[in-house]
Design an enzyme around this catalytic site. Structure first.
Site, mmCIF file in Angstrom:
data_model
loop_
_atom_site.group_PDB
_atom_site.id
_atom_site.type_symbol
_atom_site.label_atom_id
_atom_site.label_comp_id
_atom_site.label_asym_id
_atom_site.label_seq_id
_atom_site.Cartn_x
_atom_site.Cartn_y
_atom_site.Cartn_z
ATOM 1 N N PHE A 1 1.594 4.843 0.628
ATOM 2 C CA PHE A 1 1.126 5.875 1.738
ATOM 3 C C PHE A 1 1.152 7.633 1.107
ATOM 4 O O PHE A 1 2.280 7.603 1.123
ATOM 5 C CB PHE A 1 0.820 6.152 3.112
ATOM 6 C CG PHE A 1 0.092 4.602 3.520
ATOM 7 C CD1 PHE A 1 -0.891 4.357 4.595
ATOM 8 C CD2 PHE A 1 1.542 3.609 3.239
ATOM 9 C CE1 PHE A 1 -1.707 3.461 5.003
ATOM 10 C CE2 PHE A 1 -0.662 2.304 3.869
ATOM 11 C CZ PHE A 1 -1.146 2.097 4.313
ATOM 12 N N THR B 1 0.862 -1.268 -0.129
ATOM 13 C CA THR B 1 -0.069 0.648 0.046
ATOM 14 C C THR B 1 0.323 1.136 -0.004
ATOM 15 O O THR B 1 1.821 0.805 0.493
ATOM 16 C CB THR B 1 -0.868 -0.078 1.309
ATOM 17 O OG1 THR B 1 -2.011 -0.768 1.155
ATOM 18 C CG2 THR B 1 -1.720 1.559 1.230
#
Length: 380
Positions: free
Chosen positions: A279, A277
């Protein structure tokens, strides 16, 4: 053919900068027009302002500093909490909490969405080592906490290698006046968590965030359990632990297992081991772009409908050998439908889109400035 550049941000691959473009609604621009000032048609203007971000590595952020207790507006966990650690955990900030929170200035405070043990908390600590991570109930709350000086930064997910883009945060980037000052990537390793003495054959339901459930679809299908979506992975773990459920598990991190005193029944249950992921690190002020290291710039713009218009718009980067790393489209919320051309003989209306584009170049580079000027002149 026409293009309206509604917003932009710039970031280095380790530090990011955001350029704020005012849109046709006339929103106030925070910036210093001496860096870049371009005039756009239809009352659309662009200005950029950047300044240094020295928060990482600041002398106040000492490696061995102890965690600072959050303000008293955070309620202690209930007395029935499942572990000593969880008894002192703060509950996430809500919108009503924002008006009461005051930072003590002792070290950098970083907002994230979720509860303690969330992957976003790990991302915040990776982005800003030794920070005071502040949980927030919703993405919107984290944005507002930074804008209102209640925290110093926010670290929020923007895309996952398996689940794709987090569209909510794309929309919030335009709604709020924050700058992207960095990005951090976190490898996601899902675990199946249960209360102690619970066996895999006891499980009937598994709780987690919708994306986490989707990322573990093969494993959960083999188990034959019912999947139930909740707001975040750590919240699922907290719920299972607090209610001492014997037939329910949670998909969350091993860190959440430690915090909520749960047993890790299985590790790495995601379908794909390459689960990452990305960010964004958000701040009130931008950083100064440079040419001494790789930078990434993010822009958002709209285009008039026409054959090859998007292709031609992106060509302004290709012809200057500027590499694009991301393109995302989102319908415009306030005017999602655009009337068709008179020449189309009454064909239906179509969606009007915003295009988000990331490219590898600094706005301090004349090549990037020329690309945006070309986009302006050619398509406005």
């Amino acid at each position: 053919m026409a293009a309206n550049i509604a917003g932009a941000s710039m970031s280095s691959l380790s530090d990011q900068t955001k350029i704020s473009f005012a849109d046709s609604t006339g929103r106030r621009i925070v910036g210093n027009p001496s860096i870049i000032s371009l005039k756009w048609r239809q009352n659309v203007s662009v200005r950029a302002s950047v300044q240094g971000d020295n928060s990482i590595g600041d002398d106040t952020n000492k490696k061995n500093a102890q965690a600072i207790e959050l303000q008293r507006i955070f309620e202690d966990s209930p007395s029935e909490a499942v572990s000593k650690d969880s008894q002192s955990l703060p509950r996430p900030l809500s919108v009503t909490d924002l008006s009461n929170l005051v930072g003590d200035g002792s070290r950098i405070r970083v907002a994230y969405q979720g509860v303690s043990g969330a992957y976003s908390e790990s991302a915040a600590e990776k982005a800003y080592p030794n920070c005071e991570a502040v949980p927030c109930e919703q993405f919107d709350t984290a944005f507002e906490a930074v804008e209102r000086w209640l925290v110093d930064r926010a670290v929020l997910p923007i895309e996952n290698s398996l689940g794709g883009s987090i569209h909510r945060n794309y929309d919030l980037l335009l709604r709020h006046r924050l700058h992207i000052v960095g990005e951090v990537k976190l490898t996601i390793r899902h675990c199946l968590l249960v209360n102690h003495s619970v066996r895999v054959e006891d499980l009937k339901r598994v709780l987690s965030h919708p994306q986490a459930l989707a990322q573990c679809e093969n494993t959960l299908t083999k188990l034959g359990v019912v999947r139930e979506a909740v707001d975040d992975t750590a919240g699922a773990a907290k719920f299972v632990a607090f209610h001492k459920l014997k037939d329910v598990g949670a998909v969350a991190s091993s860190g959440a297992a430690r915090i909520y005193d749960l047993n890790v029944l299985a590790q790495d249950i995601q379908d794909d081991s390459d689960n990452v992921t990305r960010f964004l690190m958000l701040a009130r002020e931008p950083i100064i772009p440079g040419t001494d290291k790789p930078f990434k710039t993010s822009i958002v713009f709209s285009l008039e409908e026409g054959p090859g218009v998007l292709f031609k718009a992106l060509a302004v980067f290709a012809m200057r050998r500027i590499n694009l790393t991301k393109i995302e489209s989102r319908p415009r919320r306030k005017q999602p439908l655009r009337p068709s051309d008179e020449s189309s003989h009454g064909s239906p209306k179509y969606f009007d889109y915003l295009f988000y584009v990331d490219f590898e170049a600094s706005m301090a580079d004349p090549n990037s400035q020329n690309a945006l000027r070309h986009l302006n002149v050619e398509f406005l």
